[in-house]
Enzyme design. Structure first.
Site, PDB file in Angstrom:
ATOM      1  N   ASP A  11       0.848  -1.066  -0.146  1.00 38.38           N
ATOM      2  CA  ASP A  11      -0.061   0.077  -0.020  1.00 38.38           C
ATOM      3  C   ASP A  11       0.760   1.309   0.118  1.00 38.38           C
ATOM      4  OD1 ASP A  11      -2.324  -1.490  -0.042  1.00 38.38           O
ATOM      5  OD2 ASP A  11      -2.443  -1.402   2.246  1.00 38.38           O
ATOM      6  N   ASP A 130     -13.483  -3.610  -2.142  1.00 34.81           N
ATOM      7  CA  ASP A 130     -12.974  -3.256  -0.583  1.00 34.81           C
ATOM      8  C   ASP A 130     -14.578  -3.750  -0.197  1.00 34.81           C
ATOM      9  OD1 ASP A 130     -10.710  -2.490  -0.726  1.00 34.81           O
ATOM     10  OD2 ASP A 130     -10.916  -0.478  -1.327  1.00 34.81           O
TER      11      ASP A 130
END
Length: 266
Positions: A11, A130
């Site tokens: 990330d 997500d």
């Protein structure tokens, strides 16, 4: 039977690898290229690289970071964050990505997955989701979120994975926000449901804390690959240790020729 994959996830925020809990409270975990090289040396099957603030900040993914990482490693590289158009997909593929992960933009433009798969091939188009367990009218609802987990869409997860499959996505990355960064284990129920619903590979993400968690999601969760970040970034385990553990438990994983150098984990 195809080998199960172990995939570290980078990330990236402002050019650095970070890791948070449930998408927030990020701490620095190193440089992108250094992390990529380390994971390739450890035998990672692939690397996923997300610019986690690109969509929220409405900017493009930083291409120079992608180019540098792709020039230093040879394993497959999946890139996401800030992908909005077919042209963005083309740019990523031309700058070193093997697969392009589309999340928020797939909700804003529901034709994007289909168009991209037709243009570049399903093998390089990934639908990233997500997902969050929320309450609606007193009942649990599995909802798709966008913009780095900041915005609810009202879209039900199972409907969305079916559409992604039908539109030609070659793979689904299911990141369950309730578990992300908690190290409390993957969401086996949701992962299993998604894996059984589609006939394309499903990568489980969110919640890896132990090697047993990876074993559980690849077996009970029926995932094709386990993606993890914190447990690798901060040195709790190496990719080699994870694969040796899984192999010893009967999971089919790819082991390099350096197998004799791997350290068994009990």
């Amino acid at each position: 039977m195809l080998a199960k994959r172990i995939i570290p996830c980078l990330d990236v925020d402002k050019g650095r690898v970070v890791k948070g809990v449930k998408f927030f409270d990020h701490v620095d975990a190193g440089s992108v290229s250094e992390c990529a090289v380390r994971y390739e040396q450890q035998g990672a099957d692939e690397l996923v690289f997300y610019d986690i603030t690109a969509s929220h900040e409405e900017r493009e993914l930083t291409l120079n970071i992608l180019r540098e990482a792709s020039e230093r490693v040879f394993m497959p590289l999946t890139v996401g964050g800030g992908i909005r158009t077919i042209e963005d997909v083309r740019l990523m593929l031309n700058n070193g990505a093997d697969k392009v992960s589309i999340n928020s933009a797939a909700v804003l433009d529901e034709s994007l997955i289909k168009q991209s798969a037709l243009r570049f091939g399903s093998q390089c188009i990934v639908l990233a989701i997500d997902a969050n367990r929320v309450k609606k009218n007193g009942k649990e609802f599995w909802e798709v979120f966008v913009n780095g987990g900041r915005k609810a869409t009202g879209i039900e997860v199972m409907r969305w994975v079916r559409k992604g499959r039908d539109d030609g996505a070659g793979e689904i990355v299911l990141n369950v926000m309730n578990a992300d960064g908690t190290k409390a284990g993957y969401d086996l129920e949701m992962t299993s449901a998604v894996s059984e619903e589609v006939n394309i590979p499903v990568v489980a993400s969110g919640g890896a804390g132990t090697l047993e968690d990876m074993y559980d999601v690849l077996t009970k969760g029926k995932a094709d690959a386990a993606l993890a970040a914190s447990v690798f970034h901060f040195g709790k385990y190496t990719i080699e240790q994870a694969k040796r553990y899984l192999r010893d438990k009967g999971v089919n994983v790819r082991l390099d020729n350096q197998e004799k150098n791997l350290t068994s984990v009990n």
